[in-house]
Design an enzyme around this catalytic site. Structure first.
Site, short mmCIF file in Angstrom:
data_model
loop_
_atom_site.label_atom_id
_atom_site.label_comp_id
_atom_site.label_asym_id
_atom_site.label_seq_id
_atom_site.Cartn_x
_atom_site.Cartn_y
_atom_site.Cartn_z
N ASP A 78 0.86 -1.19 0.00
CA ASP A 78 0.00 0.00 0.00
C ASP A 78 0.90 1.24 0.00
OD1 ASP A 78 0.77 -0.37 2.80
OD2 ASP A 78 -0.62 1.26 3.23
N GLU A 112 0.01 -0.40 5.76
CA GLU A 112 1.04 0.19 6.64
C GLU A 112 0.86 1.69 6.74
OE1 GLU A 112 4.65 1.91 8.16
OE2 GLU A 112 3.87 2.27 6.17
ZN LIG Z 1 6.79 2.52 4.18
#
Ligand SMILES: [Zn+2]
Length: 458
Positions: free
Chosen positions: A96, A160
């Site tokens: 992501d 994340e």
């Molecule tokens: Zn990162």
């Protein structure tokens, strides 16, 4: 520098793989995999996850799966069994990305990998789709040079950048899944391009929201100012008490004299990195590395009060602030948050009413740099970078999964490396990765796996 045969073979393999790696990174960057369904379709994240899964299958990984994590995103997992008795290494990256922010401000479209000034530009090129490519290149080079000498687990996280903690909670609920002897988190970067670097410390963080109330409602500042207790003035005084004269963070009960034993951070370099204006001093005391990696620091993230435009002549009845506190590893983030809240409450002037709540917390992390994996990484990096010794730095930001893994697997050695050098502009407009760094870091990672296998076999 004398090159061992595996270095020659691995360097040649990675070099021959670079043209296709560029095409693959372009495919990966093209997915708008921002894990925020309010802004980007979840199908984009899913497609990026499927891309990573099929890349792992192509490398011979087993049990490849998209793990549905509690925050509604998916982490990609796969396992490549190694030779009998070989240690297990977990390789981490995330697929992501941060949102592109102002797309029009990008020099080239954020989701089209574009070469400019010798760098490959695009959202996620460094953070952390480049990290995915680094792991793949290292594994492919080892295969081309005779085989992957360790058991490998790969985990590619899908949220994340959102900080929603899906993988952390999944890992805690499945404690065997990510168990490993060594963990390579491919999500930090070199201190400088050309300076191989391992990040061995992350600060912990906690944030406190503080609300100050003094009046039942706002008052006219002409009629009441001078005697009416101003909530904004009270808040400013409380916030002002968090730094002393030289700008050092001062929170009652929190010690601030830590020192950083690793690589130095020259003041001149820091001033350039931070783009400090001429004539303006740095704050705090001790070396720059002490200040950013070994001591607590408070930052006021926001204040709720009237904006200048549209402000009226009023004494404020209430005001609010969000205060962030970074703490060195070893200091419990939750306890530090309690100290910060108590400090703020105790500094309230004029009997102002104060309420505080702790709104987020992540523990810090410190690696044992004397461990075998660190020795293997030091040797691998020195060789991949033609004799330049590995730097050991800290990072002020946090990567919460690191602390989760450190708590789950206290014996695992955790190393943080990656492609986010200072020129990479991660999280900002015009993010980019250096192809030379991708190539050399892939070589370094492959050599690390090879050296570590040999060390662990002894
Ligand atoms: Zn990162």
């Amino acid at each position: 520098m004398e090159h061992r045969p595996d270095h020659t073979a691995i360097s040649a393999a990675v070099a021959s793989l670079m043209p296709s790696a560029r095409g693959e990174l372009a495919e990966l960057v093209a997915f708008r995999s921002v894990a925020d369904p309010a802004q980007f379709p979840p199908a984009e994240c899913r497609a990026a996850a499927e891309w990573v899964a099929s890349a792992l299958r192509a490398e011979g990984f087993q049990d490849v799966a998209l793990l549905d994590t509690p925050d509604g995103t998916a982490s990609v997992y796969g396992h490549l069994p190694g030779p009998e008795g070989a240690p297990t290494v977990l390789l981490y990256a995330h697929y992501d990305v941060q949102p592109p922010l102002d797309e029009a401000a990008w020099t080239s479209p954020p989701f089209e990998l574009t070469e400019r000034d010798g760098r490959w530009c695009g959202r996620g090129a460094a953070d952390c789709k480049g990290g995915v490519m680094m792991h793949l290149l290292a594994l492919r080079a080892l295969r081309a040079a005779g085989g992957v000498p360790v058991s490998v687990k790969v985990i590619a996280e899908g949220s994340e950048e959102q900080g929603t903690g899906g993988l952390e909670r999944y890992a805690e609920a499945h404690p065997e899944l990510l168990a490993a002897d060594a963990v390579v988190i491919g999500d930090t970067g070199n201190f400088r391009a050309g300076q191989p670097t391992v990040t061995a410390m992350l600060r912990g963080m906690v944030a406190v929201r503080v609300q100050v109330d003094t009046l039942e409602g706002n008052l006219h500042s002409g009629a009441f100012g001078g005697a009416a207790p101003d909530a904004l003035a009270a808040l400013v005084r409380m916030l002002g008490s968090l730094h002393d004269e030289d700008g050092s963070t001062t929170v009652d009960g929190l010690t601030g004299g830590g020192t950083w034993p690793g690589t130095a951070y020259p003041e001149k370099v820091f001033r350039e990195d931070a783009r400090v204006l001429d004539g303006v001093e740095l704050i705090g005391s001790g070396s720059v590395a002490d200040r950013v990696w070994a001591r607590p620091s408070v930052t006021v993230l926001g204040i709720d009060c009237p904006a200048v435009v549209g402000a009226t002549p009023s004494v404020q009845a209430g005001a609010r602030a969000l205060v962030s506190l970074r703490v060195p590893p070893g200091v419990d983030a939750g306890a530090a948050g309690t100290l910060l809240a108590e400090h703020l409450r105790s500094r309230a002037p004029w009997g102002a009413r104060v309420s505080t709540d702790v709104v987020g917390e992540g523990q810090g992390f410190r690696a044992d740099t004397a461990s075998p994996a660190y020795a293997s990484m030091a040797s691998a990096m020195r060789e991949a970078y033609d004799g330049t010794p590995m730097a050991v730095v800290g990072q002020g930001g946090s990567i919460p999964l690191t602390s989760t893994l450190a708590a789950l697997y206290p014996d695992a050695e955790i190393l943080l490396i990656g492609l986010s050098d200072p020129a990479a502009k991660i999280h900002a407009v015009d993010e980019s990765v250096s192809p030379e760094e991708l190539e050399r870091m892939a070589v370094a990672e492959a050599l690390f796996l090879s050296r570590y296998a040999a060390t662990a076999a002894r």
